[in-house]
Design an enzyme around this catalytic site. Structure first.
Site, PDB file in Angstrom:
ATOM      1  N   ASP A  11       0.899  -1.164   0.000  1.00 54.44           N
ATOM      2  CA  ASP A  11       0.000   0.000   0.000  1.00 54.44           C
ATOM      3  C   ASP A  11       0.933   1.207   0.000  1.00 54.44           C
ATOM      4  OD1 ASP A  11      -1.480   2.204   0.793  1.00 54.44           O
ATOM      5  OD2 ASP A  11      -2.526   1.174   2.417  1.00 54.44           O
ATOM      6  N   TYR A 228       1.300   0.901  14.930  1.00 52.94           N
ATOM      7  CA  TYR A 228       0.275   0.648  13.924  1.00 52.94           C
ATOM      8  C   TYR A 228       0.556   1.460  12.663  1.00 52.94           C
ATOM      9  CZ  TYR A 228      -4.129   0.396  11.485  1.00 52.94           C
ATOM     10  OH  TYR A 228      -5.082   0.205  10.523  1.00 52.94           O
ATOM     11  N   LYS A 231      -3.116  -2.327   8.073  1.00 53.39           N
ATOM     12  CA  LYS A 231      -3.126  -3.784   8.136  1.00 53.39           C
ATOM     13  C   LYS A 231      -2.231  -4.359   7.051  1.00 53.39           C
ATOM     14  CE  LYS A 231      -5.219  -6.040  11.418  1.00 53.39           C
ATOM     15  NZ  LYS A 231      -4.548  -5.882  12.709  1.00 53.39           N
ATOM     16  N   ASP A 233      -2.796  -6.872   4.872  1.00 55.62           N
ATOM     17  CA  ASP A 233      -3.468  -7.038   3.585  1.00 55.62           C
ATOM     18  C   ASP A 233      -2.733  -8.054   2.709  1.00 55.62           C
ATOM     19  OD1 ASP A 233      -5.175  -5.221   4.670  1.00 55.62           O
ATOM     20  OD2 ASP A 233      -4.305  -3.510   3.652  1.00 55.62           O
ATOM     21  N   SER A 242      -5.236 -31.616 -11.300  1.00 59.64           N
ATOM     22  CA  SER A 242      -4.282 -32.718 -11.491  1.00 59.64           C
ATOM     23  C   SER A 242      -3.518 -33.057 -10.201  1.00 59.64           C
ATOM     24  CB  SER A 242      -3.258 -32.390 -12.594  1.00 59.64           C
ATOM     25  OG  SER A 242      -3.889 -31.837 -13.707  1.00 59.64           O
ATOM     26  N   ASP A 286     -14.693   1.678   6.285  1.00 60.63           N
ATOM     27  CA  ASP A 286     -13.454   1.229   5.623  1.00 60.63           C
ATOM     28  C   ASP A 286     -13.463  -0.275   5.319  1.00 60.63           C
ATOM     29  OD1 ASP A 286     -12.585   3.819   5.719  1.00 60.63           O
ATOM     30  OD2 ASP A 286     -10.875   3.452   7.045  1.00 60.63           O
TER      31      ASP A 286
HETATM   32  P1  13P Z   1      -5.108  -0.272   5.191  1.00 63.14           P
HETATM   33  O1  13P Z   1      -4.408  -1.267   6.068  1.00 63.14           O
HETATM   34  O2  13P Z   1      -5.822  -0.925   4.052  1.00 63.14           O
HETATM   35  O3  13P Z   1      -4.182   0.833   4.758  1.00 63.14           O
HETATM   36  O4  13P Z   1      -6.261   0.393   6.072  1.00 63.14           O
HETATM   37  C1  13P Z   1      -5.895   1.033   7.226  1.00 63.14           C
HETATM   38  C2  13P Z   1      -7.017   1.595   8.007  1.00 63.14           C
HETATM   39  O5  13P Z   1      -6.752   2.207   9.032  1.00 63.14           O
HETATM   40  C3  13P Z   1      -8.404   1.393   7.569  1.00 63.14           C
HETATM   41  O6  13P Z   1      -9.325   1.991   8.438  1.00 63.14           O
HETATM   42 MG    MG Z   2      -4.960  -1.926   2.469  1.00 71.56          MG
HETATM   43 MG    MG Z   3      -3.912   2.250   3.437  1.00 70.90          MG
END
Ligand code: 13P
Ligand code: MG
Ligand code: MG
Ligand code: 13P
Length: 365
Positions: A11, A228, A231, A233, A242, A286
């Protein structure tokens, strides 16, 4: 022909917030990939994305964890970060945790899943990309694909699958790995992979050989950064047919949108919703977390595809269930089990809040 498939993702900036990738970043990625193919570094490439994460999908002859390939990915993400800054993208360079590349991408932020294998005459591969979740999200689907006959009938009726598979599981906190041989070690393995925040499946191998048939990315950003930063991802690649799960058996686990950690601020449980590439942009709170599946046939290392595997209507019920589960969980607001448990929150911004209130806690008799 022996080839290496490398999927390297990061990201490097979200459009808008953490929901999507700006077209200018995509263009930069393709410009670099096309040049690397022309220069002979890559046999072929494709580009995938989900939410604000972009994946470089590459075939080459250099093997896994190759310095040149990893440096190419790092340089590509760095160039994309410059574009992200130019366009004021959110969290530009989010996953690039160090200032300079050295050796390979381990500990640097971008996630990678790679395997080297002898290409079969027909080599179907599915590449899964997830946003708003962590690598342990693959544990349940991989267990079902390669070990659960209620998912994969091939384990019962195909003599070449009947002996089962070997799973490599990483302990991300203890920094150890262990091989489980399924079905014999099934109950032992479930003790660990049922805790997906710590124990994650890294590889699956055929029995009696070290040939990889599935691989995941297992980087955990908070462990690298000590704070932090979004994430992980994760990405995953699964070879099919096969003697391996059929394509439909490799997709079937996602008909149940199981609960994963991630979603808003990386701090909530939510359903992992399988989506077509048109719907890969998480917006509600999100999220909810989502996964796309890109299907390819390999031919002499060429990536013939992708096909949008979850674009199919047969995943509509899974999406509906995911949306209902999202409604149900959201109504818990800041309460567990929607919010992650206390020990997981310690990896996010929660310790700063705790610190502020430290002196207001009084001892009780
Ligand atoms: P990402 O890990 O996809 O960047 O998202 C972070 C986030 O804080 C979403 O609320
Ligand atoms: Mg992400
Ligand atoms: Mg992000
Ligand atoms: P086909 O007979 O269409 O090749 O399908 C075989 C199979 O494995 C279906 O899962």
């Amino acid at each position: 022909m022996e080839i290496t498939l490398s999927i390297i993702k990061a990201d490097v900036g979200g459009f808008v917030g953490h929901s999507d990738v700006h077209p200018a970043l995509r263009e930069k990625a393709v410009e670099h990939l096309a040049k690397a193919k022309k220069d002979g570094l890559l046999i072929d490439y494709s580009r995938g994305e989900v939410g604000d994460d972009i994946a470089l999908i590459m075939t080459h002859k250099k093997g896994i964890e190759d310095e040149e390939i990893h440096k190419f990915a790092w340089d590509t993400f760095t160039a994309m970060t410059e574009v992200a800054k130019e366009y004021g993208q959110y969290g530009a360079g989010q996953d690039l945790l160090v200032d300079a590349f050295s050796g390979n991408l381990k500990g640097m932020g971008p996630g990678f899943a790679e395997m080297t294998f002898e290409e079969r005459p027909a080599e179907p591969i599915i590449i899964y990309l997830a946003d708003k979740t962590e690598p342990g999200a693959w544990n349940m689907p991989l267990y079902k694909m390669f070990a659960d006959p209620f998912n994969t009938i091939g384990l019962v009726i195909d003599p070449s699958m009947h002996d089962g598979f070997r799973y490599e599981v990483l302990d991300l906190i203890g920094e150890k790995s262990i091989i489980f041989s399924l079905p014999e070690d099934m109950y032992d393995m479930l003790v660990f992979i049922g805790s997906p925040s710590r124990y994650v499946i890294k590889h699956i191998f055929r029995k009696g050989s070290d040939e990889p048939v599935a691989v995941t990315s297992t980087q955990r950003l908070f462990l690298m950064a000590g704070r932090y930063v979004g994430k992980d991802d994760p990405v995953m690649a699964v070879r099919c047919q096969s003697g391996l799960p059929a394509v439909g058996e490799a997709l079937e686990p996602f008909s149940f949108p199981h609960t994963v950690a991630g979603w808003m601020r990386g701090s909530h449980h939510g359903p992992l919703m399988p989506v077509g590439v048109e719907d890969d942009t998480p917006t509600r709170f999100d999220g909810p977390p989502r996964v796309v599946a890109l299907g390819f046939q390999l031919k002499d290392g060429r990536l013939i595809g992708p096909r949008d595997m979850f674009g199919d209507i047969s995943y509509d019920n899974a999406r509906r269930l995911a949306l209902d589960a999202a409604d149900y969980l959201r109504r818990h607001g800041p309460f567990e089990p929607h919010r992650l448990p206390q020990e997981e929150m310690e990896y996010t911004t929660m310790p700063a809040v705790m610190k502020k209130l430290k002196d207001r806690f009084k001892a009780v008799d």
